[in-house]
Design an enzyme around this catalytic site. Structure first.
Site, PDB file in Angstrom:
ATOM      1  N   HIS A 215      60.001 103.018 117.261  1.00 43.94           N
ATOM      2  CA  HIS A 215      59.162 102.295 118.208  1.00 43.94           C
ATOM      3  C   HIS A 215      59.671 102.548 119.622  1.00 43.94           C
ATOM      4  O   HIS A 215      60.758 103.083 119.824  1.00 43.94           O
ATOM      5  CB  HIS A 215      59.201 100.787 117.924  1.00 43.94           C
ATOM      6  CG  HIS A 215      60.548 100.176 118.147  1.00 43.94           C
ATOM      7  ND1 HIS A 215      61.611 100.360 117.276  1.00 43.94           N
ATOM      8  CD2 HIS A 215      61.035  99.407 119.169  1.00 43.94           C
ATOM      9  CE1 HIS A 215      62.671  99.726 117.735  1.00 43.94           C
ATOM     10  NE2 HIS A 215      62.360  99.145 118.880  1.00 43.94           N
ATOM     11  N   ASP A 217      59.915 100.177 123.430  1.00 43.78           N
ATOM     12  CA  ASP A 217      59.950  98.767 123.827  1.00 43.78           C
ATOM     13  C   ASP A 217      58.851  98.473 124.849  1.00 43.78           C
ATOM     14  O   ASP A 217      58.655  99.229 125.803  1.00 43.78           O
ATOM     15  CB  ASP A 217      61.311  98.408 124.422  1.00 43.78           C
ATOM     16  CG  ASP A 217      62.412  98.402 123.372  1.00 43.78           C
ATOM     17  OD1 ASP A 217      62.092  98.448 122.168  1.00 43.78           O
ATOM     18  OD2 ASP A 217      63.602  98.349 123.768  1.00 43.78           O
ATOM     19  N   HIS A 271      62.909 105.009 119.417  1.00 45.08           N
ATOM     20  CA  HIS A 271      64.205 104.776 118.801  1.00 45.08           C
ATOM     21  C   HIS A 271      64.008 103.983 117.521  1.00 45.08           C
ATOM     22  O   HIS A 271      62.935 103.425 117.279  1.00 45.08           O
ATOM     23  CB  HIS A 271      65.160 104.062 119.765  1.00 45.08           C
ATOM     24  CG  HIS A 271      64.617 102.826 120.392  1.00 45.08           C
ATOM     25  ND1 HIS A 271      63.678 102.849 121.412  1.00 45.08           N
ATOM     26  CD2 HIS A 271      64.861 101.497 120.180  1.00 45.08           C
ATOM     27  CE1 HIS A 271      63.379 101.623 121.781  1.00 45.08           C
ATOM     28  NE2 HIS A 271      64.088 100.764 121.042  1.00 45.08           N
ATOM     29  N   ARG A 281      74.765  94.878 109.839  1.00 45.72           N
ATOM     30  CA  ARG A 281      74.911  95.198 111.254  1.00 45.72           C
ATOM     31  C   ARG A 281      74.279  94.088 112.083  1.00 45.72           C
ATOM     32  O   ARG A 281      73.233  93.549 111.704  1.00 45.72           O
ATOM     33  CB  ARG A 281      74.224  96.533 111.555  1.00 45.72           C
ATOM     34  CG  ARG A 281      74.197  96.944 113.030  1.00 45.72           C
ATOM     35  CD  ARG A 281      73.452  98.263 113.188  1.00 45.72           C
ATOM     36  NE  ARG A 281      73.447  98.743 114.563  1.00 45.72           N
ATOM     37  CZ  ARG A 281      72.472  98.506 115.447  1.00 45.72           C
ATOM     38  NH1 ARG A 281      71.426  97.768 115.078  1.00 45.72           N
ATOM     39  NH2 ARG A 281      72.538  98.988 116.674  1.00 45.72           N
TER      40      ARG A 281
END
Length: 335
Positions: A215, A217, A271, A281
């Site tokens: 995607h 941002d 990204h 994570r």
């Protein structure tokens, strides 16, 4: 029996799991995740506190990375390790609550829908995000007054990071030759910005699943604090690369709105986060967003994009995700 804190991925998406046994497909798809690891441009913001030549060199580095990478990392950024570590501790405590408590969300008093996990309607494992998040408007936490440790920690974190975001946005505008010293302060208020706390649980089929789908941002800037586990990947020169984690640095990336505002000078690049089979994570992202009625237009002519409001852009993104399962993004707004 104690209730799990993990979202029920395998139960909810069992039909997708039943269809993933094609070994050849698994092998080919896994290869897509094996990419070169590289380090992002590293910029020491302490140079901004030095002489004129060092300050100018630092600004040029920020603009250069934004043009060539759309991503960079910063150290000596003004946010203490104590604030970042406290944010991480409180975030972990929130995610370790039983799943039903997170879906109810009453104890944290965030807006309805702030807690999200998985993907609404994936057609295959490639469309599933193996993660959970609290996507929180700062208007939910401003003036929390210490009633909730997480909320007050988020407010403290946001206050520091918003200062950094405003500083970087002004530098990027300056290096375009634009005198917009008050634009971001007037349009990107604390109450219009967001914090997103992410947890990526260990995934048993990490060769088939994203932690977060590819995607861009939908904002001006994102500032990210992540742990040492890694998994962030981005597109550089037409190829996916893996970003070597640096827990001492904050990652900054250009959003769609800055790409439009700069008329494609600064790059909002795709990204993703790849799932990890063994380790969970954590990361926390700050999104520099304008008010919904802010008109977004290029400050350089001739513009590649038509004018639009941030509200219109958000609505179009949500409509496309609902219709196609993914975001179309800026292609919708080309002249």
């Amino acid at each position: 029996m104690e209730e799990s804190h993990d979202p029920p991925f395998q139960e909810t998406y069992k039909n997708l799991f039943n269809n993933w046994a094609d070994i050849e497909l698994e092998k080919n798809y896994e290869e897509l995740f094996i990419v070169e690891e590289r380090e992002l441009p590293l910029i020491d913001l302490n140079m901004l506190n030095m002489g004129d030549s060092e300050r100018e060199a630092c600004k040029k580095q920020i603009a250069k990375a934004s043009r060539e990478w759309g991503f960079f990392q910063v150290v000596n950024h003004g946010i203490s390790s104590q604030v970042l570590e406290k944010m991480r501790r409180e975030q972990i405590k929130a995610f370790k609550k039983p799943f039903h408590e997170k879906t109810n969300g009453n104890d944290l008093k965030f807006s309805t829908g702030s807690y999200i996990w998985g993907t609404p309607s994936p057609n295959c494992l490639r469309q599933l995000s193996w993660s959970e998040a609290y996507h929180v408007s700062l208007s939910d936490i401003l003036g929390s007054g210490g009633l909730c440790t997480l909320r007050s920690t988020m407010e403290q974190f946001a206050a520091k990071v918003s200062e950094l975001a405003q500083k970087l946005a002004e530098i990027l505008a300056e290096k375009l030759g634009q005198n917009y010293s008050t634009f971001f302060k007037e349009t990107c208020l604390q109450s219009t910005c967001f914090i997103r706390m992410n947890r990526y649980p260990a995934c048993p089929i990490s060769s088939q699943t994203f932690g977060l789908m590819p995607h861009t941002d939908s904002n001006f800037l994102t500032i990210l604090h992540q742990d040492h586990v890694g998994g962030l990947q981005l597109v550089k020169d037409g190829k996916w690369i893996s970003i070597k984690p640096n827990p001492d640095a904050l990652i900054v990336n250009i959003g769609d709105l800055f790409q439009v505002w700069s008329n494609n000078a600064y790059k909002s690049v795709h990204h993703r986060v790849v799932a990890n089979k063994l380790k969970e994570r954590f990361s926390t992202a700050y999104f520099l967003c304008p008010s919904y009625d802010t008109v977004i237009q290029s400050c350089i002519e001739p513009s590649a994009y038509r004018k639009f409001s941030f509200k219109e852009y958000r609505q179009q993104v949500q409509k496309d995700v609902k219709s196609f399962g993914y975001k179309v993004g800026l292609a919708r707004f080309l002249v």
